[in-house]
Design a protein around this motif. Structure first.
Motif: not given
Lengths: 343, 798
Positions: A331-342
């Motif tokens: 998940i660290f390398f998918e760069n999904d905004i829903r992850f990054l914005e957390q």
């Protein structure tokens, strides 16, 4: 009474009436303020009437003057009254709704792995370590040979390597930066090398072909294994912000350190009692460390009779997973905004 | 290395519980990955004594056995095992018993004969894979006893991860030695007594080492009159638990001894050794060889072979040949116990892609002085379990005698390296358990003799590790040093990179971190002209087979990924390395890349939003330069074809280009299946930015006198760049001009065709006094006349 005076007095009455009507209709203070400006302001209606003084005969001026002053006083009083009537009322704008969503300015963020890297850098910078860098495409010499890992040595199996043409690889650890730093600098050396590394691991929840490591190195006279234990313990307690974290060193083997160790932190989840996260051992495996092997000093022309040093590594993803309780490294390398914005 | 507790107990007394032993080994550097109780997956099985065994009248292959279970009446059982016979003892599963793989035993009729139980093979009991006959028990096995109890107390399997420096620990004896050292016990050594016939081997076998560099030692024994049969249960069971399949007594014995001693052995069928001769030599380039698993290999001239007088019979240290394998009818065996140079075994094993239990031990370094013990232990077992006769003396060609290493150790050095205060006495208490002989010379000096099974102990530092390991890493203190020395300076390049990251996040971009490996197709459009991709020789997949040639690839992937998931507003940046090949050398460059795509924000109650455009990305860039203190840059068209029509490059002077920015071209967007056209990006070279950053900021005093604004509206040809006009205004603006702002821009019906209207707000200010009309009017006049002369620009009437 002249015609002009009559007209003007009529205008005074009209303005007084008009102003009173407007005031009565005013819905809030701002409207009253506007009325005040319109009538009593520097370019307001009353001021304009004073300009008409010139048009009347000299003997009629006092009468007009008195009428104008009375008008001014009357309106001032009316306006003040009306304004006062609003003083203690809340803002009564019919359309004001504080629950409407905010206008959000564009928000950026820093990647969680790199935030962990930033923390690691801060902790070691505070301990007097310099941050060093090296290339990601590394020569076989720096990645292996100078770290005492000769060709056809079984320890090469410990790291599955991506090879390029010629004598180059994608670096499997940031340890080559140790060598590069020692080549350009004489002791004392205290450095860390955070950066991207590569291993030929098929991606799954705990493996990624790209990952990040931070290597540390300290070389000076009289540096001991006890110093290594101390620095790693300091780091453990700072990165997880917990003075009670314990550090355990277990003997292991790395070609570039002797003695070598694996180090574990007491489990941050169960405080070492044993839980699912630590597989009921009470310990979380972190990474490897040890005293720099004299053979490595041989490659950089340091005298092992004079100097000793320690080196340690750590996986930044490992720390981030523990800190943020992420359950899948990918998940660290998918760069999904829903992850990054957390973060 | 998998080993059972009971096997270890043959060599050392163990007082730990299995869990404690696992932990103790781990803390001594022998990482125990798992400790498991070995399952006995059956119940209701007793020891039966076959009283009689007759043929089943209706089936050729079945027997009817009368089995004594200690009960008053024997049990009748139908059995299909070929080795069923009167007089033997075997495990009998009674009705109601459960066996391996969930098999339930019941009374039933088999071809008309009632059978009240089942005589079992080892496989049916889940003990080994041997299923070809009944498990035959010793004649003194107590009739009717519970079979599980007969097998003895529970055993435990330890899976130990042996680090590559410890060949000695790839053996039961090696691990037992470690346990003895940790727990203060003594290693029990085994005495071997053979009774060889007094013949000479002269006419039987001869060994010649032609390559002494790659073969240190070759020992061998000739064994005669062998009976090939299944090995005893205990041996097959231990092999099974260690992960090795039982085959026959001779092969099993070589494997068993390898596990026990760590020394690989090989048994040749003597009748296939041509010319009564063993020759150790390297292969001829291109020579082919078929291993005993029937696979053929073509060898190179560094592969070491064991040959007879005519041909190769084994890949030295790796695997035997099909041509000389021990088979059911083998009668005479030549047993090899050799020692090979580790790197060569490793090289050949890698090259041929064959990794065996034997090669794993030789490539780590077997003990050159361990050949005789292992060989004689195997010979003894062959006498005991294969009725072998040992003929004559052992053959032992010691081409490179290896004697124990001597190491001088200083106590002071031990303590300074570890940060401990160990005494000489403590050291003398630790090392002898590892069979290291210690002699104390004075208060500080020790002379140590290192056994040859420890090739990893070469230098004093290696001994220091042994001391630390046995003393306990746990007991070494945690030292806290205060570092007051500031010799390690700040790395400015890292500081600058972190500064850029903070600025870009502040400008509303989210930092991403991407895999650096991409596909060749993805790299192609972003390669500099004349460059090639950096390819991996051994990629995981085509998708990840080359190093990214630009971070734009990563950001395009991230944009596509998020758009596919309906995540609104893509604004990203990443700082990282890209690489390519130029003239056969790789170039690795750090890049600073940003990308914005789609809508500037989601439609909101106060603002319906709009698509990003060129000036948004330009704005981010200009702010970034401002934050880096980079001034005086110029914009020129960008050359790279991955940009769309709206593009620009940024130059500091004629030769220094910081990078480029603009709209991503449509073919590129199509390749990433990004549906919007509105994808804008910038790509900057990190080191160029770093080189031209403002290093030392100097305060610019704030004017104390009021500034004076002056607006001018201009009518000009539509094709004159506004930037040029702005530059011309600055050029003529004199010392008081402090700001030029474009505040209105219009093209359309209100003005003549081919023209545009631009309005600038000029601001003048002096540091010495308040400016008046007299100061400003002449400057504005000069500007206007210059604009008129140079570009034909007119002042637009209000």
């Amino acid at each position: 009474m002249s015609e002009n005076l009559q007209k003007t007095l009529a205008e005074i009455d009209r303005i007084e009436h008009q102003c009173k009507t407007s005031l009565a209709a005013a819905a809030h203070l701002q409207e009253v303020e506007k009325i005040k400006t319109d009538y009593l302001g520097r370019k307001g209606s009353v001021q304009n009437l004073f300009a008409l003084m010139g048009r009347v005969d000299a003997d009629e001026k006092p009468q007009l003057g008195a009428a104008l002053n009375r008008l001014k006083e009357t309106l001032q009083a009316e306006i003040d009254n009306r304004a006062a009537s609003f003083q203690h009322q809340p803002m009564a704008i019919a359309s004001f709704d504080p629950s409407l969503p905010a206008r959000l300015p564009a928000m950026g963020s820093l990647h969680p792995i790199l935030q962990v890297m930033d923390e690691v850098k801060q902790i070691f910078t505070a301990m007097g370590f310099r941050i060093e860098e090296g290339p990601e495409i590394e020569s076989d010499y720096y990645n292996f040979e100078a770290l005492n890992i000769p060709a056809y040595h079984p320890s090469r199996d410990m790291q599955d390597t991506f090879y390029l043409n010629g004598k180059y690889v994608l670096r499997t650890h940031t340890s080559p930066v140790q060598i590069r730093t020692m080549e350009k600098q004489k002791p004392p050396v205290r450095m860390i090398a955070p950066g991207k590394c590569f291993r030929k691991d098929t991606p799954d929840a705990t493996h990624s072909p790209t990952f990040h490591q931070c290597e540390g190195l300290c070389v000076d006279r009289g540096v001991s294994f006890a110093d290594l234990k101390g620095v790693v313990q300091s780091f453990a307690q700072k990165i997880f912000d917990d003075k009670n974290i314990r550090v355990r060193f277990r003997p292991s083997f790395f070609p570039f350190t002797e003695p070598s160790a694996e180090y574990d932190f007491s489990c941050i989840f169960c405080k070492g009692k044993g839980c699912r996260m630590c597989k009921n051992t009470g310990w979380l495996e972190i990474s490897g460390a040890g005293m720099v092997d004299p053979a490595v000093f041989g490659f950089v022309d340091y005298d092992p009779e004079i100097y000793s040093g320690y080196a340690f590594g750590m996986g930044l993803e490992r720390i981030a997973i523990l800190k943020y309780r992420v359950n899948d490294i990918r998940i660290f390398f998918e760069n999904d905004i829903r992850f990054l914005e957390q973060f | 290395m998998k080993v059972t507790l009971n096997w270890l107990k043959e060599f050392v007394d163990i007082s730990y519980s299995p869990e404690e032993l696992g932990n103790a080994l781990t803390m001594a550097g022998l990482e125990v990955e798992s400790v498991e109780k070995i399952a006995r997956p059956f119940n209701g099985v007793v020891i039966g004594h076959i009283l009689s065994c007759s043929k089943h009248p209706q089936a050729d292959k079945l027997h009817i056995c009368s089995v004594d279970t200690g009960a008053p009446e024997p049990v009748m059982v139908v059995c299909g095992a070929p080795n069923a016979a009167a007089g033997i003892k075997a495990p009998l599963a009674l009705p109601g018993a459960e066996l391996a793989q969930g098999l339930k035993v019941e009374s039933r009729e088999i071809r008309g004969i009632s059978s009240s139980g089942m005589l079992c093979s080892e496989a049916e009991l889940g003990l080994t894979e041997r299923s070809e006959g009944l498990m035959i028990l010793d004649s003194d096995a107590p009739i009717g006893a519970d079979f599980a109890s007969y097998l003895g107390e529970d055993d435990y399997l330890f899976d130990v991860n042996i680090t590559p420096n410890r060949p000695d620990c790839m053996s039961v004896i090696g691990l037992a030695r470690e346990i003895a050292a940790i727990s203060g016990k003594t290693l029990k050594k085994r005495e071997i007594k053979l009774q060889p016939t007094p013949e000479s081997l002269h006419d039987i076998i001869e060994v010649e080492i032609q390559d002494a560099k790659r073969c240190y030692r070759y020992s061998g024994r000739y064994l005669r009159h062998i009976h090939i049969q299944p090995s005893p249960f205990w041996m097959a069971y231990r092999l099974q638990n260690a992960g090795i399949r039982a085959i026959n007594n001779v092969v099993d014995i070589t494997n068993y001894v390898m596990l026990e001693t760590g020394h690989p052995l090989h048994a040749f069928d003597y009748r296939h050794i041509a010319g009564k001769k063993i020759i150790v030599r390297t292969a001829a380039s291109g020579e082919s060889f078929t291993t005993l698993d029937s696979k053929s290999y073509t060898l190179d001239d560094e592969t070491l072979l064991i040959c007879d007088a005519e041909r190769a019979v084994a890949l030295a240290g790796i695997m035997g040949g099909l041509n000389s394998e021990v088979l059911e009818d083998t009668e005479n065996v030549f047993l090899e116990s050799a020692c090979f140079e580790p790197t060569n075994i490793r090289r050949s094993s890698k090259k041929l892609g064959i990794s065996t239990e034997s090669s794993k031990r030789f490539e780590r370094g077997a003990d050159p002085n361990g050949t005789l013990h292992a060989m004689d232990r195997a010979a003894q077992l062959m006498c005991d379990y294969a009725q072998a006769e040992v003929v004559g003396d052992a053959i032992d060609v010691n081409a490179q005698a290896v004697s124990p290493r001597i190491i001088q150790l200083s106590l002071g050095r031990v303590n300074s390296m570890l940060g401990t205060e160990l005494s000489g006495k403590e050291i003398l208490a630790l090392l002898p358990a590892l069979e290291i002989k210690c002699r104390q010379e004075d208060a500080d000096k020790f002379t140590l003799t290192i056994p040859t099974f420890r090739p990893d102990l070469e230098r004093p530092i290696d001994i220091i590790e042994e001391i630390a390991r046995l003393y306990g890493y746990d007991k070494i203190p945690f030292a806290r040093r205060a570092w007051l020395d500031q010799s390690q300076t700040i790395n400015e390049r890292i500081v600058f990179q972190d500064h850029l990251r903070t600025i870009l996040a502040g400008l509303g971009l989210r930092e991403t971190l991407s895999l650096s490996l991409v596909s060749p197709a993805a790299t192609e459009p972003f390669l500099p002209s004349g460059a090639k991709a950096v390819e991996l020789l051994n990629p995981l997949s085509t998708e990840w087979s080359v190093f990214r040639s630009s971070l734009l690839i990563s950001l395009l992937q991230n944009t596509a990924y998020n758009r596919n998931r309906q995540n609104p507003v893509q604004r990203f940046f990443e700082i990282g390395n890209a690489a390519w090949m130029q003239d056969d050398a790789h170039i690795e460059k750090k890049q600073v890349v940003g990308m914005i795509a789609g809508e500037i924000h989601q439609p909101a109650w106060h603002d319906k939003g709009r698509a990003f455009d060129f000036y948004d990305i330009k704005g981010i860039l200009v702010q970034l330069f401002q934050a880096c203190g980079i001034k005086g840059f110029q914009f020129k068209p960008a050359a790279e074809h991955y940009w769309g029509q709206e593009n620009s490059s940024v130059w500091l002077n004629e030769s220094v280009c910081l990078g480029a920015f603009g709209r991503i071209s449509e073919p590129i967007l199509a390749a990433y299946k990004i549906k919007t056209r509105d994808v804008f990006a910038f790509q900057l070279d990190f080191d160029t930015l770093y080189a031209h950053r403002l290093q030392h900021r100097v305060f610019d005093p704030i004017p104390r006198f009021p500034s004076v604004p002056f607006d001018i509206a201009l009518l000009m040809d539509a094709n004159i760049p506004v930037g040029d006009v702005e530059a011309a205004i600055w050029q003529e603006g004199g010392t008081y001009l402090i700001s030029v702002q474009l505040f209105d821009f219009y093209q359309g019906e209100q003005i003549p065709a081919g023209k545009k209207s631009v309005a600038f707000s000029l601001t003048f200010c002096s540091r010495e006094r308040t400016l008046g009309d007299d100061d400003i009017t002449p400057v504005v006049t000069r500007i206007l006349s210059h604009l008129h002369e140079k570009y034909g620009i007119e002042l637009r009437p209000r």
